[in-house]
Design an enzyme around this catalytic site. Structure first.
Site, short mmCIF file in Angstrom:
data_model
loop_
_atom_site.label_atom_id
_atom_site.label_comp_id
_atom_site.label_asym_id
_atom_site.label_seq_id
_atom_site.Cartn_x
_atom_site.Cartn_y
_atom_site.Cartn_z
N GLU A 158 36.35 39.02 34.56
CA GLU A 158 37.38 38.25 35.25
C GLU A 158 36.91 36.80 35.37
O GLU A 158 35.76 36.59 35.73
CB GLU A 158 37.65 38.81 36.66
CG GLU A 158 38.78 38.05 37.34
CD GLU A 158 39.09 38.55 38.75
OE1 GLU A 158 38.42 39.47 39.24
OE2 GLU A 158 40.00 37.99 39.35
N GLY A 173 30.19 37.71 44.31
CA GLY A 173 29.72 38.77 45.20
C GLY A 173 29.81 40.13 44.54
O GLY A 173 28.86 40.90 44.53
N ALA A 174 30.99 40.42 43.97
CA ALA A 174 31.20 41.73 43.37
C ALA A 174 32.49 41.74 42.56
O ALA A 174 33.33 40.87 42.72
CB ALA A 174 31.28 42.80 44.45
N MET A 175 32.64 42.77 41.70
CA MET A 175 33.79 42.84 40.82
C MET A 175 34.36 44.25 40.76
O MET A 175 33.64 45.23 40.59
CB MET A 175 33.37 42.36 39.42
CG MET A 175 34.46 42.41 38.38
SD MET A 175 35.83 41.29 38.80
CE MET A 175 37.17 42.16 38.01
N GLU A 176 35.69 44.32 40.84
CA GLU A 176 36.41 45.58 41.03
C GLU A 176 36.75 46.34 39.75
O GLU A 176 37.69 47.14 39.75
CB GLU A 176 37.72 45.29 41.78
CG GLU A 176 38.78 44.50 40.96
CD GLU A 176 38.78 43.00 41.18
OE1 GLU A 176 37.70 42.46 41.52
OE2 GLU A 176 39.82 42.35 40.99
N HIS A 191 36.44 45.75 50.08
CA HIS A 191 37.30 44.82 49.33
C HIS A 191 37.46 45.30 47.89
O HIS A 191 38.59 45.41 47.39
CB HIS A 191 36.69 43.42 49.39
CG HIS A 191 37.43 42.39 48.60
ND1 HIS A 191 38.32 41.52 49.19
CD2 HIS A 191 37.42 42.07 47.28
CE1 HIS A 191 38.83 40.72 48.27
NE2 HIS A 191 38.30 41.03 47.09
N GLU A 192 36.35 45.56 47.22
CA GLU A 192 36.45 45.96 45.80
C GLU A 192 37.14 47.32 45.68
O GLU A 192 37.91 47.55 44.76
CB GLU A 192 35.07 45.99 45.14
CG GLU A 192 34.26 44.69 45.25
CD GLU A 192 35.03 43.41 44.90
OE1 GLU A 192 36.01 43.49 44.14
OE2 GLU A 192 34.65 42.33 45.41
N HIS A 204 40.89 46.92 45.93
CA HIS A 204 41.50 46.38 44.71
C HIS A 204 42.03 47.49 43.80
O HIS A 204 42.88 47.22 42.95
CB HIS A 204 40.49 45.55 43.91
CG HIS A 204 40.46 44.09 44.26
ND1 HIS A 204 41.60 43.33 44.43
CD2 HIS A 204 39.42 43.23 44.44
CE1 HIS A 204 41.26 42.09 44.71
NE2 HIS A 204 39.95 41.99 44.73
N GLU A 226 44.10 38.80 45.56
CA GLU A 226 42.96 38.42 46.40
C GLU A 226 43.35 38.19 47.86
O GLU A 226 42.69 38.66 48.78
CB GLU A 226 42.23 37.21 45.82
CG GLU A 226 41.56 37.46 44.46
CD GLU A 226 40.53 38.59 44.47
OE1 GLU A 226 40.15 39.06 45.56
OE2 GLU A 226 40.12 39.01 43.37
N1 BES Z 1 37.73 39.80 41.70
C1 BES Z 1 36.73 39.21 42.51
C2 BES Z 1 35.49 38.86 41.76
C3 BES Z 1 35.59 37.65 40.87
C4 BES Z 1 35.80 36.42 41.41
C5 BES Z 1 35.42 37.71 39.55
C6 BES Z 1 35.86 35.30 40.59
C7 BES Z 1 35.49 36.61 38.75
C8 BES Z 1 35.69 35.40 39.26
C9 BES Z 1 36.32 40.14 43.63
O1 BES Z 1 37.26 41.07 44.00
C10 BES Z 1 36.09 39.28 44.81
O2 BES Z 1 37.02 38.75 45.32
N2 BES Z 1 34.85 39.12 45.22
C11 BES Z 1 34.44 38.26 46.28
C12 BES Z 1 34.02 39.02 47.50
C13 BES Z 1 35.15 39.44 48.35
C14 BES Z 1 34.68 40.30 49.50
C15 BES Z 1 35.96 38.29 48.89
C16 BES Z 1 33.27 37.47 45.74
O3 BES Z 1 32.72 37.88 44.72
O4 BES Z 1 32.91 36.48 46.35
ZN ZN Z 2 38.75 40.32 45.27
#
Ligand code: BES
Ligand code: ZN
Length: 854
Positions: free
Chosen positions: A122, A262-265, A298-299, A302, A321
């Site tokens: 992503e 932080g992380a990816m779903e 959060h993940e 999603h 988001e």
């Molecule tokens: N889908 C995002 C991760 C992401 C963000 C991938 C930007 C590629 C580019 C994921 O669901 C997300 O929002 N992660 C947040 C943490 C969340 C608890 C707000 C992050 O990674 O900061």
């Molecule tokens: Zn997210």
């Protein structure tokens, strides 16, 4: 540099093709990976005869159409695409290409985190793995085979369910995964490594048994249990609150050390920054535990809001988001303290989003254009987006909101949709007209609400005026529609009424009659709308004492403190009234976590927001002076609170233990303003006897700022104990880079050479360089050394990892609000960065906006 192209929402066109299925094979080797992709296409628009696939720096090995090898005249490759000519109606494309994960420092697409192969696709990473229609409205069914060395990569994972193991090759093996749910390429994931894991099970409401696995480096398994517990809690919560169940047999989470976010779903295979998985009492703070709980949730959330129903295009990002952040905030509020959660969320919004909304990079939660999509994973799209969903929730009420989300899930399951589709479901089932409300999606900046009050006879009159800032390009914007929760109190502090007003006009009046005397107004309770309230009169001290709404009590305290600090800036004197009110807070019999928030003075960032032009020195001095006054006035009481809560040294995560740590560390921080031997001894003692990282880190931070020799000792001890644990070392670097002591820049420069530090690991960059960029005292140093250092880092990092570079570039957003002297120094650096050869689009977009709109 590849050509800079700005993409516009208004240019959206439906895809001319569908990809029914994609069959991927990855042959992983140490120096290269061979990717084979077989895709079944259907032409949707018969007038189209060429197929343009997104692709980055493609190294093509083979290309077949309907099994026939294509001659070079039938296709064309450039930096960004592979175009095939003479396309029939339904057809199969087979592509074989080569990529180099071990050289991938951008951490997008397929890359290596230490010895682990992993992916991040992503928003647009998939195109650097293999040519594809890399846009979220292309949803396909993925089958993935991963082949690698058996010894080095015993664990081979991808999305969906494991359907086949291939053990026939000698030292190599393979696994095939099948994901029945059509999905966009950004949700594709692959992991290969030699990993430890913990396993658990979850029974869904309708009786399906799900296997849950969390993978990590060997030796860290015992640190995964909190994440596993959080996952199960999230699964239960989504069933109860939204009626959503999990939809595959297996849910895998993998923790890796090198991760941009932080992380990816990814469907069925979440990939996490290890900072959001690994925790135990010795290495993680209470805040870390909370963070893990919310990111895991959060993940997971999603899976419905993002994966089952995805975004039509990246302009719709807030669809998934904003909604998912609202969901994780509600989850955390339900599991922990509602009051504390709300205050923390608003605090975070103001700290980051309000600043963004007042900067040249401000944008609506649904932006109109972008150069690099990576730059739009912003606090506006996320946190303000969540506030917008929260307003809908408030407007509809719990029952209708549930009905409306059900309608959303039923109507759009399996589709790639827009925020308009979401709003349709909300207004349809919510029986409400949201056409004016939609402005929250398309306008930028934080609205102000001017409040005037009067009282005549027995009637109280409330006059409200919306002051709407212009868009960043100067366009005028219109009045918003929002819920405004308010209350009236009588002079004894008794509540007269509570009401949620619906605001829709630029100017509006509300009258309340039958009142004996002029009531006290409590406005924007629970922060029902993300606005700035400007009141003519204020009753901060009164509301601090009497308001039953915990958010307003907090708010009044903050506002009173801000007022006091600003007075001190101008007059050098501390308002005794505030000191007295603060004293009352110390005696309050309330939840201790909440109390520790009440006792926290506004951050420097919050104080900055009350000033036109920012003078950091005066802000610091005034804040320190206030803290010193408080610590002096209430020393005994503070020490008493400390002692009451320091023992027993509980080491668990019960609400009781967490809130005792919170209040004790809060008062210790206040006391540290005294900077005397006695407090240094307290901190030193806390450091050496602490059984939790929460206590240790606060003590270390205080010592660092008030007692050089004790700090030295403690820092050495800390380094010795934790040097092999990168996650803990992040905290160490952050403390040193945020310090107020002398020569911090020189120290940061030296720390970059530390064995533990590695510029290729984003967490370390964030903790050392990122923390320094938030250290106002040194970042804004009068000789420009802070700006120059960060500019150098941006240029250097841009070559390695543009996403890291552009997030660092955000620290320059404040440019326009600086005093002229600082502005000049920073301008030089901005110009130097923007004229750097081969600068990435990411960094260019941010720096250019700052320079253009200043
Ligand atoms: N889908 C995002 C991760 C992401 C963000 C991938 C930007 C590629 C580019 C994921 O669901 C997300 O929002 N992660 C947040 C943490 C969340 C608890 C707000 C992050 O990674 O900061
Ligand atoms: Zn997210």
């Amino acid at each position: 540099m590849s050509k800079i192209v700005e993409k516009f929402l208004k240019d959206y066109k439906k895809p001319a093709f569908k990809i029914e299925t994609i069959n991927l094979t990855f042959e992983l080797f140490e120096e290269e990976t061979i990717v084979t992709s077989v895709m079944k296409f259907i032409k949707v628009d018969e007038s189209v005869n060429e197929l343009r696939l997104d692709s980055v720096d493609l190294e093509l090995l083979e290309l077949r159409l309907n099994d026939l090898k294509l001659q070079e005249s039938r296709y064309q490759i450039d930096e960004k695409s592979l175009t095939i000519f003479g396309i029939p109606s339904t057809f199969e494309i087979q592509i074989k290409n080569k990529i180099y994960p071990h050289k991938n420092t951008e951490l997008e697409g397929l890359y290596k985190s230490g010895d682990i192969f992993c992916t991040q696709n992503e928003p647009e990473g998939f195109r650097s793995i293999t040519p594809y229609l890399d846009r979220p409205d292309i949803m396909s069914v993925f089958t993935t085979t991963v082949i690698a060395d058996k010894m080095k990569y015993p664990v081979l994972l991808s999305n969906g369910n494991k359907i086949e193991c291939h053990d026939s090759f000698d030292e190599r093996h393979g696994v095939t995964w099948f994901d029945p749910h059509p999905k966009p390429a950004y949700l594709f994931a692959l992991v290969a490594g030699d990993l430890g894991s913990i396993t658990d099970e979850f029974m869904t409401l309708s009786g399906n048994k799900i296997t849950l696995n969390i993978y990590c480096d060997f030796g860290n398994e015992s640190k995964c249990f909190h994440a596993m517990k959080s996952l199960k809690e999230a699964m239960t919560w989504d069933e109860q609150k939204y009626g959503r169940e999990y939809d595959l047999d297996i849910y895998n989470i993998v923790a890796v050390d090198s991760f941009n976010m932080g992380a990816m779903e990814n469907k069925g295979l979440n990939i996490f920054n290890s900072a959001y998985v690994l925790a135990d009492m010795d290495t993680a703070t209470d805040a870390n535990f909370m963070g893990i709980e919310s990111v895991i949730a959060h993940e997971y959330f999603h899976n419905w809001t993002g994966n089952r129903i995805t975004c039509r295009d990246w302009f719709q990002l807030t669809l998934k988001e904003g909604l998912t952040v609202f969901r994780d905030q509600s989850f955390s509020a339900d599991l922990n303290s509602k009051e504390v959660q709300r205050i923390e969320d608003v605090k975070a919004l103001r700290e980051r989003q309000f600043v963004e909304d007042d900067s040249p990079t401000r944008h609506p939660i649904q932006p109109k254009s972008y150069i690099s999509m990576n730059n739009f994973y912003t606090s506006t799209v996320y946190e303000k987006g969540a506030e917008v969903i929260r307003m809908i929730h408030t407007l509809l009420g719990e029952k209708k909101y549930r009905k409306a989300t059900n309608l959303y899930f039923e109507s759009f399951d399996g589709a790639a949709v827009t925020t308009d589709d979401f709003l349709w479901a909300m207004s349809e089932a919510g029986e409400i007209d949201l056409s004016q409300f939609k402005r929250w999606y398309h306008q930028s900046g934080t609205p102000k609400l001017e409040v005037k009050e009067s009282f005549e006879g027995d009637t109280y009159l409330l006059r409200l005026k919306q002051v709407i800032p212009n868009a960043v390009d100067g366009t005028e914007q219109k009045a918003y529609y929002f819920p405004l929760k308010m209350g009236l109190l009588d002079e004894n502090g008794e509540e007269i009424l509570e009401k949620t007003l619906i605001i829709s006009q630029e100017e509006e009046e509300f009258s309340f009659d039958g009142l004996e005397s002029k009531p006290i107004l409590s406005i924007n309770r629970d922060f029902s709308a993300p606005i700035i309230v400007k009141q003519e009169e204020n009753n901060f001290a009164f509301l601090m004492k009497h308001d039953t709404n915990s958010f307003i009590q907090y708010e009044a305290t903050q506002n009173f403190a801000l007022q006091t600090i600003n007075k001190a800036i101008n007059s050098d004197e501390i308002d005794e009234d505030f000191v007295n009110s603060f004293g009352h807070l110390l005696d309050l019999d309330v939840d201790l976590s909440y109390k520790s928030l009440l006792l926290e003075l506004p951050t420097v960032s919050a104080i900055m927001q009350t000033q036109e032009k920012i003078d950091f020195d005066t802000i610091y001095k005034a804040k320190e002076k206030l803290l010193y006054s408080l610590a002096t006035a209430f020393k005994e009481k503070l020490v008493q609170i400390y002692n009451q809560n320091h023992f027993p040294l509980s080491i668990d995560l019960t609400t009781q233990a967490i809130s005792q740590r919170a209040i004790k560390n809060r008062v210790l921080r206040i006391l540290s303003a005294l900077e005397n031997e006695e407090v240094a001894e307290m901190a030193k003692k806390q450091y050496s006897e602490s059984l939790t990282m929460t206590d240790r880190i606060v003590a270390l931070d205080i010592l660092e700022n008030i007692h050089a020799s004790y700090a030295q000792e403690a820092l050495e001890d800390f380094y010795k104990k934790y040097k092999t644990q990168t996650l803990v070392m992040n905290k160490y670097f952050a403390i040193l880079a945020s310090s107020g002591r002398d020569e911090v820049l020189q120290r940061v420069e030296r720390l970059q050479l530390d064995k533990v530090y590695d510029e290729k690991v984003p967490n370390l960059v964030r903790s050392l360089i990122g923390s320094f960029s938030r250290n106002h005292k040194y970042f804004h140093a009068q000789d420009g050394s802070g700006y120059k250092f960060i500019a150098d880092k941006i240029i250097e990092l841009d070559k390695i990892n543009p996403q890291m570079a552009s997030s660092l570039a955000n620290s320059f957003k404040i440019y326009d609000k600086l005093l002229d002297r600082n502005k000049k120094l920073l301008e030089q650096e901005l110009k130097r960065v923007v004229s750097t050869q081969a600068l990435s689009n990411n960094t260019y977009e941010i720096i250019n906006k700052i320079l253009m709109n200043a």
